[in-house]
Design an enzyme around this catalytic site. Sequence first.
Site, PDB file in Angstrom:
ATOM      1  N   LYS A  82       0.863  -1.185   0.000  1.00  0.00           N
ATOM      2  CA  LYS A  82       0.000   0.000   0.000  1.00  0.00           C
ATOM      3  C   LYS A  82       0.897   1.231   0.000  1.00  0.00           C
ATOM      4  CE  LYS A  82      -4.076   2.100   2.020  1.00  0.00           C
ATOM      5  NZ  LYS A  82      -3.619   3.462   1.624  1.00  0.00           N
ATOM      6  N   ARG A  97      -8.528  10.132  -8.201  1.00  0.00           N
ATOM      7  CA  ARG A  97      -9.646   9.394  -7.582  1.00  0.00           C
ATOM      8  C   ARG A  97     -10.928  10.215  -7.611  1.00  0.00           C
ATOM      9  NH1 ARG A  97      -9.251   6.669  -1.580  1.00  0.00           N
ATOM     10  NH2 ARG A  97     -11.394   7.006  -0.899  1.00  0.00           N
TER      11      ARG A  97
END
Length: 519
Positions: free
Chosen positions: A211, A231
């Site tokens: 991550k 995003r």
Amino acid sequence: MQLSLVAATSDELAATAARNEKVAKLAVLLRTCSATEAATVVSWLSGELTQRQIGVGWASLRSLPPPAPEPGLDVAAVEAALTEIGSTAGSGSQSRRRQLLHALFAAATQPEQHFLTRLLTGDLRQGALAGVMTDALARAAGLPLAQVRRAAMLSASLPMVAASALSGGSEALAGFGLRVGHPVSPMLAQTAASTDDALSRLGARAAFEWKLDGVRVQIHRAEDKIWIFTRGMEDVTARLPEVVEAVRGMAATRFVADGEVLALRDNGRPAPFQETAARLGTRSAPTAPLVTRLTVVLFDVLHLHGADLLDEPAERRAEVLAELVGPANRIPRLVTADPAEAQAFLDDALAHGHEGVVAKSLAAPYEAGRRGAGWLKVKPVHTLDLVVLAAEWGSGRRRGKLSNIHLGARDPSTGGFVMLGKTFKGMTDEMLSWQTERFGELAAGPTEDWVVQLRPEQVVEIAFDGVQRSSRYPGGVALRFARVLRYRQDKTAAEADTIDTVRAFATAAGLDEQADRAD
């Protein structure tokens, strides 16, 4: 449709805790909308203006005209007024925008003014987020929920889907498909407590990926044309020439891929998140040689050479991604059923300076949002005991409650406290009621607008994901993703963590080194 009906529904949603009741109330409202009205209402009740930003904030709303005695505004008139306010520019625009805003609010009743104020300031928190709104739209249009969700993912615009669903039904939604050059709503991860927890929830075998502490991007390529979306669906292609260059070097000429961009140091470790974010925070292409170059790392592929891969299992998409890019631009990945191997992989990610890992089901398709548990993020949680310096009155469901709290670390050198940021996350209804009463006892002087200053006595345990540099706060640092765990009645303010402890997190993350380089 009258604005008063939308405002009343908003208030009802804020006062309703049960999800099914929220869905039912929204569905009733949407059934009475025209297709055009539905797009606007869905946007508003999801907390967004259709125009995104119109140059109006708290300062513009400090002095409002008296409310109208009777409702007279409809959705179309308000939408037109907001559009005009947002498009006003040039000489005298500030005065003109103020006149238009005054006229709009003068025509609104008190409940309508309250609704518009919260909408314009981004404070319309009433529990009508995308998942609830999608369910309500499906019910209002009498369509399968899966079809509405699919259209919303592929269009990345629930208001657009609302207009289509209520005007053209299933046939209209069937027209939504993946289009190269148009962003798709991203798949998101839920949280797992540990790698063991992730494995137990995902099954016998799962994929683990680092991550990264970067910025999520979606990359589209159609031959020589390349798009890079954040995003939030913002097109940032012009701001990232080195990423465009890297994409041009990839073998495939038509694809849609999911990944992150981040700044890496010469030793391969990630630079502080703010360094990456600063590059995307600009509004134009860089005009000077790049001081910070960003690396693109991909972890999923949604489309390749005319074939959609959304419904393919994750294991197959990973195979396709390996054919698309080499290891340098692909996320480190481990497929295992062994808890010890998974933990070692997490430890390795942390040792390289990254946030943790994301565990992924090998069978999961690509679905927008956090539905199901196909992706699970695992990362360590840091905590601090801080002091509450002030609190802000809430709105929506939190109206009448002291909600957003200002957090301070103890400064041993002065005996005072250094503010690190604010948070309203992690608070239960019970906690909100308790802290409203408690902070009333600690109030220090008159309320400033919606902020109540407090005597620095109450200690709160805060979880956070990291520390970042900040010129906004006096200590030069701020907490990332702070949320309340519990109030510490067993601790006094003198036992709270110090600003030195917070700065130690910054040092561990390399922020001091970065600051020295900047100097």
